[in-house]
Enzyme design. Structure first.
Site, PDB file in Angstrom:
ATOM      1  N   SER A 100       0.817  -1.237  -0.019  1.00  0.00           N
ATOM      2  CA  SER A 100       0.117   0.007   0.006  1.00  0.00           C
ATOM      3  C   SER A 100       0.849   1.119   0.020  1.00  0.00           C
ATOM      4  O   SER A 100       2.034   1.293   0.236  1.00  0.00           O
ATOM      5  CB  SER A 100      -1.089  -0.017   1.125  1.00  0.00           C
ATOM      6  N   LYS A 101       0.133   2.522  -0.270  1.00  0.00           N
ATOM      7  CA  LYS A 101       0.839   3.661  -0.364  1.00  0.00           C
ATOM      8  C   LYS A 101       1.754   3.984   1.152  1.00  0.00           C
ATOM      9  O   LYS A 101       2.593   4.896   1.252  1.00  0.00           O
ATOM     10  CB  LYS A 101       0.239   4.770  -0.709  1.00  0.00           C
ATOM     11  N   ARG A 102       1.316   3.397   2.243  1.00  0.00           N
ATOM     12  CA  ARG A 102       1.854   3.499   3.230  1.00  0.00           C
ATOM     13  C   ARG A 102       2.875   2.785   3.633  1.00  0.00           C
ATOM     14  O   ARG A 102       3.721   2.875   4.600  1.00  0.00           O
ATOM     15  CB  ARG A 102       0.781   3.336   4.505  1.00  0.00           C
ATOM     16  N   ASP A 103       3.445   1.714   2.863  1.00  0.00           N
ATOM     17  CA  ASP A 103       4.289   0.781   2.875  1.00  0.00           C
ATOM     18  C   ASP A 103       5.923   1.531   2.770  1.00  0.00           C
ATOM     19  O   ASP A 103       5.746   2.526   1.776  1.00  0.00           O
ATOM     20  CB  ASP A 103       4.416  -0.307   1.998  1.00  0.00           C
ATOM     21  N   ALA A 125       7.124   2.978  -0.895  1.00  0.00           N
ATOM     22  CA  ALA A 125       6.116   2.857  -2.108  1.00  0.00           C
ATOM     23  C   ALA A 125       5.717   3.952  -2.902  1.00  0.00           C
ATOM     24  O   ALA A 125       5.373   4.188  -4.059  1.00  0.00           O
ATOM     25  CB  ALA A 125       4.883   2.482  -1.124  1.00  0.00           C
TER      26      ALA A 125
END
Ligand code: GLU
Length: 457
Positions: A227-230, A233
């Site tokens: 996800s974009k939070r990883d 990313a």
């Protein structure tokens, strides 16, 4: 130019991440491979969650990665405007078509799309309410990657909300029709929407485009989708860290695709030549930041000196490394050339080259203890100082020769001088060759450092 028209259709609701970039890339590659058209369409109907900032990040990132769009915002084209927030009139026109065909009805202020088939009232255990089910025939999706997928839509669904705003499924399909999209290449998370889309295409009486659903990207560690939070990313993070866009594109191309053999590093022209939808894997791809860093390093190593220098300059500027003024141009150039074959990424450069630009560098305690525990470093240092006062420092070879001769005369080896000299001039035990360091630093600095260090022994 071929008839192929593909589109990348991001919603500007967050920063541009690896998954979006890969979807954009597969569309762009397919367009370039087929000689088709790559359309950029902004799906910004969700006014609450969209922002201009995110939009600019999308434009910048696509350009930085070299994926210029043929039609879209800032570019124009015959099917604009290319932002959904500017296409209200088109959605109204298409809604009228569906109404005229008797395929809509209103309920509680919302407009529903009406499926074909017998209706019956059924109690839905899960939702704990009575719903109207439609005995519809399954939609068959002949997916270019997943193969034949059958899915049934058995409930009418909303296409315009009670506040008048059209729903994603509706505008997405309308735009694919209006923009004459031939291939819908997108993330597998949209596969579950595709039967709704197929029903809409059919209701409009137009041919259904070819679908290609790309497998997910799994997070580096553990289960689940990235996800974009990883960590790692966001695309702009790589830009900031001085990664090469060519390396990132090469890496992204291999997330779910391969050229049919185990080649990894390939020029973009070769990737374009070989890329095709049947070559995309069905299984999910796992993100691997070490593989990306390695890919970047191989590209950096091949970079011509001038280009590498330019990247370094931009990076040092951005990081504001030289607060007290820039070093002389030729000196900077020589330092960077020494570091080029040694570093894994541009971001390592400031720390790796620090002692070239300041006398204020740290002597690593552990390295110091280790180096001083062997042989007679103090004596070696004194001999080296003596030698370097007059030795020819104009080339690495000359320096190596001089140190070797000195070592021989004392029945010692080059290594007996190297560790202590490196520690004295750089504070550490890693770095470019000691001869290169002497040559670039120059006699004055080298002697001063050797003497300064010698005085602490
Ligand atoms: N706007 C959608 C998204 O960002 C794209 C849908 C599509 O490609 O059809 O996921």
């Amino acid at each position: 130019m071929s008839q192929v028209r593909v589109r990348f259709a991001p919603s500007p609701t967050g920063f541009f991440h690896i998954g979006s970039a890969r979807t954009a890339l597969f569309n762009w590659l397919y367009a370039r491979h087929t000689g088709g058209t790559f359309v950029l369409r902004i799906e910004d109907t969700d006014k609450e969650r969209n922002s201009e900032e995110f939009l600019n990040v999308i434009y910048d990132s696509l350009r930085w990665l070299g994926m210029e769009w043929d039609e879209g915002p800032g570019k124009g084209g015959d099917f604009g405007p290319y932002r959904q927030s500017e296409r209200d009139a088109i959605y109204k026109e298409y809604l009228e078509k569906l109404k005229a065909a008797g395929r809509t009805y209103e309920k509680d202020g919302a407009v529903y799309f009406k499926l074909l088939g017998e209706r019956s009232e059924v109690f839905d255990e899960h939702r704990k309410k009575t719903v109207t089910k439609v005995a519809n025939t399954p939609a068959i999706i002949d997916d270019q990657i997943r193969g034949r997928v059958e899915r049934i839509e058995d409930e009418d669904f909303v296409i315009v909300r009670s506040d008048g705003s059209p729903v994603f499924h509706f505008v997405n399909v309308v735009d694919d029709i209006a923009m004459k999209i031939t291939h819908v290449i997108r993330g597998e998370d949209h596969l579950s929407n595709t039967s709704k889309h197929v029903e809409l295409f059919k209701a409009f009486g137009v041919p259904v485009p070819k679908f290609a659903h790309i497998p997910l990207i799994l997070k580096q560690n553990g289960p689940g989708k990235m996800s974009k939070r990883d960590q790692g990313a966001l695309i702009e993070e790589y830009q900031r860290r001085g990664y090469l866009p060519e390396a990132l594109v090469n890496f992204l191309s291999l997330l779910g695709w391969n050229p049919g053999d185990d080649r990894e590093k390939m020029p973009i022209a070769e990737i374009i030549r070989l890329f095709d939808l049947p070559g995309v894997n069905q299984s999910n791809a796992r993100f691997d930041d070490k593989k990306l860093a390695h890919m970047n390093m191989t590209y950096l190593l091949e970079l011509p000196e001038e280009k590498f220098l330019e990247l370094a300059r931009v990076y040092f500027e951005k990081q504001n490394v030289f607060t007290a003024g820039w070093p002389a141009e030729t000196y900077f150039r020589e330092v960077i050339a020494l570091a080029h074959p040694k570093i894994k990424g541009i971001e390592e450069l400031p720390a790796y080259t620090k002692y070239f630009f300041t006398e204020d560098f740290v002597i690593d305690d552990k390295v110091r203890a280790k180096v001083l525990s062997k042989g007679e470093p103090k004596a070696r240092l004194a001999e080296l100082i003596e030698l370097l006062r007059t030795a020819d420092l104009s080339s690495d070879l000359a320096i190596e020769d001089a140190i070797k001769k000195l070592a021989e005369s004392k029945s010692l080896g080059f290594g007996d001088y190297q560790a202590v000299a490196r520690l004295a001039v750089s504070g550490t035990n890693v770095g470019p060759s000691i001869t290169g360091m002497f040559r670039v630093l120059g006699r004055e600095k080298v002697l001063a450092r050797l003497e300064r260090f010698g005085a602490t022994l």
